[in-house]
Design an enzyme around this catalytic site. Structure first.
Site, PDB file in Angstrom:
ATOM      1  N   ASN A 106      -2.444  42.155  87.693  1.00 12.54           N
ATOM      2  CA  ASN A 106      -3.215  42.951  87.070  1.00 12.54           C
ATOM      3  C   ASN A 106      -4.473  43.514  87.694  1.00 12.54           C
ATOM      4  O   ASN A 106      -4.822  44.560  87.441  1.00 12.54           O
ATOM      5  CB  ASN A 106      -3.635  42.436  85.752  1.00 12.54           C
ATOM      6  CG  ASN A 106      -2.353  42.145  84.983  1.00 12.54           C
ATOM      7  OD1 ASN A 106      -1.263  42.779  85.055  1.00 12.54           O
ATOM      8  ND2 ASN A 106      -2.605  41.427  83.697  1.00 12.54           N
ATOM      9  N   SER A 137      -6.460  48.471  79.403  1.00 12.17           N
ATOM     10  CA  SER A 137      -6.067  48.135  77.987  1.00 12.17           C
ATOM     11  C   SER A 137      -7.353  48.077  77.038  1.00 12.17           C
ATOM     12  O   SER A 137      -8.404  47.884  77.658  1.00 12.17           O
ATOM     13  CB  SER A 137      -5.529  46.533  78.039  1.00 12.17           C
ATOM     14  OG  SER A 137      -5.257  46.062  76.875  1.00 12.17           O
ATOM     15  N   TYR A 150      -5.368  37.521  80.298  1.00 11.38           N
ATOM     16  CA  TYR A 150      -5.142  38.986  80.269  1.00 11.38           C
ATOM     17  C   TYR A 150      -6.373  39.821  80.160  1.00 11.38           C
ATOM     18  O   TYR A 150      -6.467  40.866  80.869  1.00 11.38           O
ATOM     19  CB  TYR A 150      -4.190  39.270  79.400  1.00 11.38           C
ATOM     20  CG  TYR A 150      -3.557  40.771  79.282  1.00 11.38           C
ATOM     21  CD1 TYR A 150      -2.562  41.259  80.125  1.00 11.38           C
ATOM     22  CD2 TYR A 150      -4.259  41.430  78.149  1.00 11.38           C
ATOM     23  CE1 TYR A 150      -2.303  42.595  80.190  1.00 11.38           C
ATOM     24  CE2 TYR A 150      -3.881  42.832  78.013  1.00 11.38           C
ATOM     25  CZ  TYR A 150      -2.871  43.394  78.897  1.00 11.38           C
ATOM     26  OH  TYR A 150      -2.381  44.726  78.933  1.00 11.38           O
ATOM     27  N   LYS A 154      -7.985  42.885  82.835  1.00  7.68           N
ATOM     28  CA  LYS A 154      -8.128  44.238  82.423  1.00  7.68           C
ATOM     29  C   LYS A 154      -9.543  44.584  82.378  1.00  7.68           C
ATOM     30  O   LYS A 154      -9.682  45.888  82.876  1.00  7.68           O
ATOM     31  CB  LYS A 154      -7.350  44.513  80.976  1.00  7.68           C
ATOM     32  CG  LYS A 154      -5.948  44.274  81.093  1.00  7.68           C
ATOM     33  CD  LYS A 154      -5.427  45.460  82.245  1.00  7.68           C
ATOM     34  CE  LYS A 154      -3.676  45.499  82.163  1.00  7.68           C
ATOM     35  NZ  LYS A 154      -3.116  46.360  82.838  1.00  7.68           N
TER      36      LYS A 154
END
Length: 267
Positions: A106, A137, A150, A154
């Site tokens: 990512n 995101s 996550y 992001k």
């Protein structure tokens, strides 16, 4: 940017949102489309080629965690197309139990693919300029406790892309940057989401939360991503939520005061 006649590189083009974005891009009469992904969907690739005979569509195998794969794919694409005008990075992983891999795909993957693309696009290096689109995101706009790893990855994408969009960089390279932050979108990345939380005790809560959250379809999200590519300005951070596009104004919270001599050195 008017996409007609342009060459596009799409990373993650066989993913949930990626497939639909590719289909939307092909409607724009682009000249060439290189799809970078780990696994190819041969049937879908053949269908795209058949339906778009005037567009050169091809696949390059890329493991985004391997810099050598990234280098080889861009080199082969430049040799085939001559140049590329737009790069869209949509590869991603949502699984907080896989910490290193989440960060590698990512964030580190986005950084490496961006810097490698610039080697070919940078006007100061003989390129033609263009546009790089990094898909972050809504979890990259604010802390997301259920998916802390996550969200961290992001947030890094959002910050990195905003930094690359600096007017100083743009004046040097002629390459613009925009950040796309989709909201809750119904894709395969959400499969078994309750098993991918940062901590196991969140599993029941995750099932409850996600059963109530309103989402958007991948088709709507993809259309808005392509619309953003066509209309957004360098430095834009766009939240795509429930079929709407919201341009965000993220303030600079720190503005250091520099001595005159330091300013001269930095300018």
């Amino acid at each position: 940017m008017d996409l007609e006649g342009k060459n596009v590189v799409y990373l993650g083009g066989f993913g949930g949102i990626g497939k639909k974005c590719v289909q939307e891009l092909l409607k724009k009469q682009i000249k060439g489309l290189a799809i970078f992904d780990l696994i190819v969907d041969d049937d879908l690739l053949a269908e795209w080629k058949k339906q778009n005979p005037d567009t050169e569509v091809f696949y390059q195998k890329v493991d985004i965690t391997q810099k050598s794969d990234i280098d080889a794919a861009y080199k082969a694409t430049a040799e085939k197309l001559g140049h590329f005008d737009v790069v869209v990075k949509g590869s991603g992983l949502l699984d907080d139990r896989l910490i290193e891999l989440t960060i590698q795909i990512n964030l580190v993957g986005v950084i490496n693919t961006t810097l490698t693309a610039l080697e070919y696009m940078d006007k100061s290096n003989g390129g033609r300029g263009g546009l790089i689109v990094n898909i972050s995101s809504v979890a990259g706009l604010q802390p997301t406790p259920l998916m802390a790893i996550y969200s961290t990855s992001k947030t890094g994408v959002t910050t990195f892309t905003r930094a690359m969009a600096s007017p100083i960089h743009y004046a040097h390279s002629g390459v613009g940057f925009i950040t796309i932050c989709p909201g809750f979108t119904n894709t395969g990345i959400l499969k078994d989401i309750d098993k991918k939380t940062t901590f196991p005790f969140y599993e029941t809560r995750m099932r409850t939360v996600f059963s109530k959250v309103k989402g958007q379809t991948v088709e709507v999200c993809a259309r808005n991503i392509v619309h953003a590519i066509e209309t957004a300005q360098n430095g834009s951070v766009l939240m795509l939520e429930l079929g709407e596009i919201h341009e965000l104004d993220i303030p600079n919270l720190c503005n250091p005061q520099l001595d005159d001599c330091v300013f001269v050195c930095l300018s």
